[in-house]
Design an enzyme around this catalytic site. Sequence first.
Site, PDB file in Angstrom:
ATOM      1  N   GLU A  22      26.422 108.074  23.305  1.00 18.99           N
ATOM      2  CA  GLU A  22      26.116 106.968  23.914  1.00 18.99           C
ATOM      3  C   GLU A  22      25.960 107.060  25.320  1.00 18.99           C
ATOM      4  O   GLU A  22      26.306 107.868  25.869  1.00 18.99           O
ATOM      5  CB  GLU A  22      27.527 105.916  24.009  1.00 18.99           C
ATOM      6  CG  GLU A  22      27.613 105.331  22.677  1.00 18.99           C
ATOM      7  CD  GLU A  22      28.849 104.270  22.878  1.00 18.99           C
ATOM      8  OE1 GLU A  22      29.081 103.622  23.835  1.00 18.99           O
ATOM      9  OE2 GLU A  22      29.220 103.790  21.837  1.00 18.99           O
ATOM     10  N   HIS A  80      24.149  99.734  27.062  1.00 22.41           N
ATOM     11  CA  HIS A  80      24.595 101.104  26.362  1.00 22.41           C
ATOM     12  C   HIS A  80      24.028 101.086  25.104  1.00 22.41           C
ATOM     13  O   HIS A  80      23.413 100.050  24.307  1.00 22.41           O
ATOM     14  CB  HIS A  80      25.930 101.102  26.418  1.00 22.41           C
ATOM     15  CG  HIS A  80      26.821 100.377  25.650  1.00 22.41           C
ATOM     16  ND1 HIS A  80      27.095  99.151  25.827  1.00 22.41           N
ATOM     17  CD2 HIS A  80      27.615 100.992  24.389  1.00 22.41           C
ATOM     18  CE1 HIS A  80      27.943  98.546  24.875  1.00 22.41           C
ATOM     19  NE2 HIS A  80      28.150  99.533  23.987  1.00 22.41           N
ATOM     20  N   HIS A  82      24.488 102.225  20.598  1.00 25.19           N
ATOM     21  CA  HIS A  82      25.541 102.713  19.746  1.00 25.19           C
ATOM     22  C   HIS A  82      24.695 103.682  18.726  1.00 25.19           C
ATOM     23  O   HIS A  82      23.664 103.295  17.985  1.00 25.19           O
ATOM     24  CB  HIS A  82      25.774 101.430  18.997  1.00 25.19           C
ATOM     25  CG  HIS A  82      26.995 100.529  19.638  1.00 25.19           C
ATOM     26  ND1 HIS A  82      27.463  99.432  19.328  1.00 25.19           N
ATOM     27  CD2 HIS A  82      27.456 100.820  20.548  1.00 25.19           C
ATOM     28  CE1 HIS A  82      28.527  98.857  19.786  1.00 25.19           C
ATOM     29  NE2 HIS A  82      28.501  99.960  21.013  1.00 25.19           N
ATOM     30  N   ASP A  93      34.076  97.646  23.555  1.00 24.63           N
ATOM     31  CA  ASP A  93      33.177  97.076  24.604  1.00 24.63           C
ATOM     32  C   ASP A  93      33.764  95.694  25.054  1.00 24.63           C
ATOM     33  O   ASP A  93      33.497  95.307  26.087  1.00 24.63           O
ATOM     34  CB  ASP A  93      31.868  96.823  23.804  1.00 24.63           C
ATOM     35  CG  ASP A  93      31.131  98.036  23.357  1.00 24.63           C
ATOM     36  OD1 ASP A  93      31.270  99.302  24.038  1.00 24.63           O
ATOM     37  OD2 ASP A  93      30.505  97.870  22.398  1.00 24.63           O
TER      38      ASP A  93
END
Length: 136
Positions: A22, A80, A82, A93
Amino acid sequence: MKIRRPAFEAIQAHGAEGYPNEICGIMVGPPGEQTVTEVRRARNIIVERSRDRYEIDPLDHIRIQREADDAGLDVVGYYHSHPDHPARASVFDTERAWAGYVYVIVSVERGTPVDANAFVADADGGPFHDEALEVV
């Protein structure tokens, strides 16, 4: 939320480069507009679970906030990736979300960005609700 195409493409590129881990960063834009004009990469300080967790380096966060302030920009939100998972907010999250910011998640499958979604939390720690993501 609107995001300028070069900023969106920078998020996708960052996700592809960071695969299979990530990646994370901060989205900035003009005050009060909810438009992302720039993104700033940040270091993910999670090491052991970097394939499914992220935490922005606090020093990067402070530096980017100061740079945005100096440029007359606001932090609009955070992004971010995944890796090999859908662009949907996880419990992890959601629990770490701050109210009032937009969170963009890009799904990266086998090194290729395939999807992205945006979310907003009305209260710290969620829950999240979907936010329209318009690339302009």
